[in-house]
Write a protein that holds these residues in place. Structure first.
Motif, PDB file in Angstrom:
ATOM      1  N   LEU A  97      11.041   4.530   2.957  1.00  0.00           N
ATOM      2  CA  LEU A  97       9.637   4.528   2.540  1.00  0.00           C
ATOM      3  C   LEU A  97       9.170   5.889   2.040  1.00  0.00           C
ATOM      4  O   LEU A  97       8.012   6.035   1.649  1.00  0.00           O
ATOM      5  N   GLN A  98      10.057   6.882   2.051  1.00  0.00           N
ATOM      6  CA  GLN A  98       9.688   8.219   1.594  1.00  0.00           C
ATOM      7  C   GLN A  98       9.833   8.305   0.074  1.00  0.00           C
ATOM      8  O   GLN A  98      10.918   8.127  -0.472  1.00  0.00           O
ATOM      9  N   VAL A 130       5.298   6.459   1.273  1.00  0.00           N
ATOM     10  CA  VAL A 130       4.520   7.611   1.711  1.00  0.00           C
ATOM     11  C   VAL A 130       5.031   8.818   0.937  1.00  0.00           C
ATOM     12  O   VAL A 130       6.241   9.061   0.873  1.00  0.00           O
ATOM     13  N   TRP A 131       4.113   9.549   0.335  1.00  0.00           N
ATOM     14  CA  TRP A 131       4.479  10.780  -0.379  1.00  0.00           C
ATOM     15  C   TRP A 131       3.736  11.944   0.252  1.00  0.00           C
ATOM     16  O   TRP A 131       2.567  11.824   0.646  1.00  0.00           O
ATOM     17  N   ASN A 132       4.423  13.070   0.364  1.00  0.00           N
ATOM     18  CA  ASN A 132       3.783  14.299   0.820  1.00  0.00           C
ATOM     19  C   ASN A 132       4.382  15.469   0.061  1.00  0.00           C
ATOM     20  O   ASN A 132       5.584  15.461  -0.273  1.00  0.00           O
ATOM     21  N   ARG A 133       3.565  16.461  -0.237  1.00  0.00           N
ATOM     22  CA  ARG A 133       4.054  17.619  -0.984  1.00  0.00           C
ATOM     23  C   ARG A 133       5.239  18.260  -0.275  1.00  0.00           C
ATOM     24  O   ARG A 133       6.230  18.620  -0.903  1.00  0.00           O
ATOM     25  N   ASP A 134       5.154  18.410   1.056  1.00  0.00           N
ATOM     26  CA  ASP A 134       6.265  18.910   1.856  1.00  0.00           C
ATOM     27  C   ASP A 134       6.964  17.713   2.484  1.00  0.00           C
ATOM     28  O   ASP A 134       6.531  17.180   3.504  1.00  0.00           O
ATOM     29  N   VAL A 135       8.050  17.282   1.861  1.00  0.00           N
ATOM     30  CA  VAL A 135       8.730  16.074   2.314  1.00  0.00           C
ATOM     31  C   VAL A 135       9.312  16.238   3.715  1.00  0.00           C
ATOM     32  O   VAL A 135       9.539  15.253   4.423  1.00  0.00           O
ATOM     33  N   GLN A 136       9.535  17.471   4.140  1.00  0.00           N
ATOM     34  CA  GLN A 136      10.104  17.701   5.468  1.00  0.00           C
ATOM     35  C   GLN A 136       9.204  17.163   6.571  1.00  0.00           C
ATOM     36  O   GLN A 136       9.683  16.786   7.648  1.00  0.00           O
ATOM     37  N   LYS A 137       7.892  17.114   6.320  1.00  0.00           N
ATOM     38  CA  LYS A 137       6.961  16.627   7.339  1.00  0.00           C
ATOM     39  C   LYS A 137       7.092  15.120   7.566  1.00  0.00           C
ATOM     40  O   LYS A 137       6.573  14.597   8.558  1.00  0.00           O
ATOM     41  N   LEU A 138       7.791  14.444   6.653  1.00  0.00           N
ATOM     42  CA  LEU A 138       7.993  13.007   6.804  1.00  0.00           C
ATOM     43  C   LEU A 138       9.209  12.681   7.658  1.00  0.00           C
ATOM     44  O   LEU A 138       9.327  11.567   8.178  1.00  0.00           O
ATOM     45  N   GLN A 139      10.100  13.656   7.818  1.00  0.00           N
ATOM     46  CA  GLN A 139      11.335  13.419   8.542  1.00  0.00           C
ATOM     47  C   GLN A 139      11.049  13.059   9.999  1.00  0.00           C
ATOM     48  O   GLN A 139      10.313  13.753  10.685  1.00  0.00           O
ATOM     49  N   GLY A 140      11.641  11.959  10.435  1.00  0.00           N
ATOM     50  CA  GLY A 140      11.446  11.522  11.805  1.00  0.00           C
ATOM     51  C   GLY A 140      10.127  10.822  12.039  1.00  0.00           C
ATOM     52  O   GLY A 140       9.882  10.308  13.138  1.00  0.00           O
ATOM     53  N   GLN A 141       9.252  10.787  11.023  1.00  0.00           N
ATOM     54  CA  GLN A 141       7.949  10.149  11.136  1.00  0.00           C
ATOM     55  C   GLN A 141       7.845   8.892  10.271  1.00  0.00           C
ATOM     56  O   GLN A 141       7.149   7.947  10.631  1.00  0.00           O
ATOM     57  N   VAL A 142       8.540   8.912   9.136  1.00  0.00           N
ATOM     58  CA  VAL A 142       8.499   7.807   8.181  1.00  0.00           C
ATOM     59  C   VAL A 142       9.934   7.426   7.840  1.00  0.00           C
ATOM     60  O   VAL A 142      10.758   8.298   7.557  1.00  0.00           O
ATOM     61  N   VAL A 152       0.839  -1.203   0.000  1.00  0.00           N
ATOM     62  CA  VAL A 152       0.000   0.000   0.000  1.00  0.00           C
ATOM     63  C   VAL A 152       0.872   1.250   0.000  1.00  0.00           C
ATOM     64  O   VAL A 152       1.824   1.361   0.783  1.00  0.00           O
ATOM     65  N   GLY A 153       0.539   2.189  -0.867  1.00  0.00           N
ATOM     66  CA  GLY A 153       1.204   3.486  -0.879  1.00  0.00           C
ATOM     67  C   GLY A 153       0.245   4.561  -0.392  1.00  0.00           C
ATOM     68  O   GLY A 153      -0.921   4.576  -0.799  1.00  0.00           O
ATOM     69  N   ILE A 154       0.707   5.441   0.478  1.00  0.00           N
ATOM     70  CA  ILE A 154      -0.121   6.517   1.031  1.00  0.00           C
ATOM     71  C   ILE A 154       0.330   7.850   0.436  1.00  0.00           C
ATOM     72  O   ILE A 154       1.512   8.218   0.526  1.00  0.00           O
ATOM     73  N   VAL A 155      -0.618   8.567  -0.157  1.00  0.00           N
ATOM     74  CA  VAL A 155      -0.333   9.869  -0.759  1.00  0.00           C
ATOM     75  C   VAL A 155      -0.988  10.945   0.103  1.00  0.00           C
ATOM     76  O   VAL A 155      -2.212  11.086   0.121  1.00  0.00           O
ATOM     77  N   GLY A 156      -0.172  11.686   0.832  1.00  0.00           N
ATOM     78  CA  GLY A 156      -0.660  12.712   1.750  1.00  0.00           C
ATOM     79  C   GLY A 156      -0.301  12.346   3.178  1.00  0.00           C
ATOM     80  O   GLY A 156      -0.439  11.192   3.589  1.00  0.00           O
ATOM     81  N   PHE A 157       0.153  13.346   3.938  1.00  0.00           N
ATOM     82  CA  PHE A 157       0.584  13.078   5.312  1.00  0.00           C
ATOM     83  C   PHE A 157       0.045  14.136   6.266  1.00  0.00           C
ATOM     84  O   PHE A 157       0.749  14.656   7.120  1.00  0.00           O
ATOM     85  N   VAL A 167      -4.995  10.733   0.320  1.00  0.00           N
ATOM     86  CA  VAL A 167      -5.594  11.508   1.411  1.00  0.00           C
ATOM     87  C   VAL A 167      -4.900  12.868   1.463  1.00  0.00           C
ATOM     88  O   VAL A 167      -4.435  13.305   2.513  1.00  0.00           O
ATOM     89  N   ALA A 168      -4.821  13.516   0.324  1.00  0.00           N
ATOM     90  CA  ALA A 168      -4.072  14.763   0.204  1.00  0.00           C
ATOM     91  C   ALA A 168      -4.955  15.917  -0.248  1.00  0.00           C
ATOM     92  O   ALA A 168      -5.308  16.797   0.531  1.00  0.00           O
ATOM     93  N   HIS A 169      -5.340  15.905  -1.532  1.00  0.00           N
ATOM     94  CA  HIS A 169      -6.076  17.015  -2.123  1.00  0.00           C
ATOM     95  C   HIS A 169      -6.700  16.513  -3.430  1.00  0.00           C
ATOM     96  O   HIS A 169      -6.120  15.643  -4.102  1.00  0.00           O
TER      97      HIS A 169
END
Length: 285
Positions: free
Chosen positions: A56-57, A40-52, A10-15, A75-77
Motif C-alpha cells: 500500500l506504500q 499511502v504516500w509520504n514525502r519521507d517513505v521511511q516513516k511508513l515502514q512497519g506502519q503501512v 481511498v488514497g491518503i497523502v501524508g502520514f 493531509v500533508a502540506h
C-alpha cells in the motif's frame, strides 16, 4: 456467488498525526463503511515502514492514477494541492485537508475548473469550523454580510512564517494579536494553523478569502486548548439600526504544543465518510 457492492477506494497523502489516524481508521473500520485503503504516500517513505503494508506504500505520487482510487485525501502540506490537485481531480474526488492552499487565487480557480471538467468533487473538510453549513446556506441565500474567524492558541501551538514568527517572539509570552485582516494574506504566513479560516472562506464564497476576516491571537494562558470564535453578520433590520448576528466559541482540547486539537481528528474522519461523490463542484464536508 455475488461479491457484494464494490468498496470505495481511498488514497491518503501524508502520514503525520492526522494521516496516521485516518489510515488506522480505514484499516480498522473502512469495510464497515464501504471503504478500502488503496495507497499511502509520504514525502519521507521511511516513516511508513512497519506502519503501512508495503503493497500500500506509494513511492511516487505521480503514479497515483495506477491505483484507480475513488477519493484522494491530502493531509500533508498546501503545496501538494497546488502541485497535484488538478491531477487528482482528473480521475478522482479530492478532499483537500490543507485548504490554505486555496488562498492562492490561481490554485482555487484551477481546481474549481478541474472539478467541473472531470465531474469530480473538490471536498473541503470543515475541521474546527463550527456552523459551516449555516454559513454556506446564508451565503447561498444572499443574506451573509460579514464573517470573522478568530483563533486563539498557546504560543507553542503555532507554526508561523516570516513576520508572524517575529511578532510571536516579540510578544514575549504575553497575550497578543498576531494578525487581524483578510484571510488571504494570512494563509501563507500560517499555512498549518488557519485551515479553519480557509474552510470558512470556501463556505462563504461570496466573501471569499478577501472578504472573510481572520484574527490570530497567541495566549500563554491556554496551554491545552484551541479556541475558535466565529462571528457571522446578516442583513440589517429594515426599520432599525440593527443587524442579524451569530457568535460561537469552540474550545477544542489539545495536547501542549499540538498544532491540531483532539476534536479535529474525528471531525476529519466524519468528513472523509461524507465524501461519496457529488459531481463536479466544490462541497463542504
Amino acid at each position: 456467488m455475488s461479491k457484494g457492492p464494490a468498496r470505495r477506494k481511498v488514497g491518503i497523502v501524508g502520514f503525520g498525526h492526522l494521516g496516521r489516524y485516518l489510515v488506522q481508521r480505514l484499516q480498522d473500520e473502512g469495510s464497515q463503511h464501504g471503504l478500502e485503503l488503496a495507497f499511502v504516500w509520504n514525502r519521507d517513505v521511511q516513516k511508513l515502514q512497519g506502519q503501512v503494508p508495503t503493497s500500500l506504500q506509494l513511492q511516487d505520487l505521480c503514479g497515483f492514477p495506477e491505483c484507480n482510487v475513488d477519493l484522494v485525501v491530502e493531509v500533508a502540506h498546501p503545496c501538494i494541492t497546488q502541485d497535484y490537485g488538478e491531477a487528482f481531480l482528473a480521475s478522482a474526488d479530492f478532499m483537500v485537508g490543507s485548504p490554505t492552499a486555496l488562498a492562492d487565487q490561481a490554485t482555487e480557480t484551477r481546481l474549481r475548473e478541474a472539478a467541473q471538467r472531470g465531474g469530480h468533487t473538490l471536498y473541503v473538510p470543515r475541521g474546527a469550523l463550527w456552523g459551516g453549513e449555516d454559513i454556506q446556506r446564508m451565503d447561498n441565500c444572499g443574506t451573509l454580510q460579514g464573517l470573522k474567524v478568530t483563533m486563539i492558541k498557546h504560543p507553542d501551538s503555532f507554526r508561523l512564517e516570516s513576520e508572524l514568527r517575529e511578532r510571536l517572539q516579540a510578544a514575549r509570552g504575553q497575550r497578543a494579536v498576531l494578525y487581524e485582516g483578510p484571510v488571504r494574506a494570512l494563509c501563507p504566513l500560517a499555512p498549518n494553523n488557519v485551515n479553519t479560516m480557509a474552510a470558512a472562506c470556501m463556505a462563504a464564497s461570496s466573501l471569499g478569502f478577501d472578504g472573510v476576516q481572520g484574527c490570530l491571537i497567541t495566549d500563554p494562558g491556554l496551554p491545552d486548548w484551541h479556541v475558535v470564535e466565529v462571528e457571522v453578520t446578516g442583513p440589517a433590520h429594515e426599520h432599525r439600526d440593527q443587524a442579524f448576528t451569530v457568535t460561537s466559541s469552540r474550545r477544542n482540547p489539545a495536547s501542549p504544543g499540538a498544532v491540531t486539537g483532539a476534536a479535529t481528528f474525528p471531525s476529519f474522519w466524519c468528513s472523509l465518510l461524507a465524501c461519496q461523490g457529488h459531481g463536479g463542484h466544490v462541497r463542504l464536508c
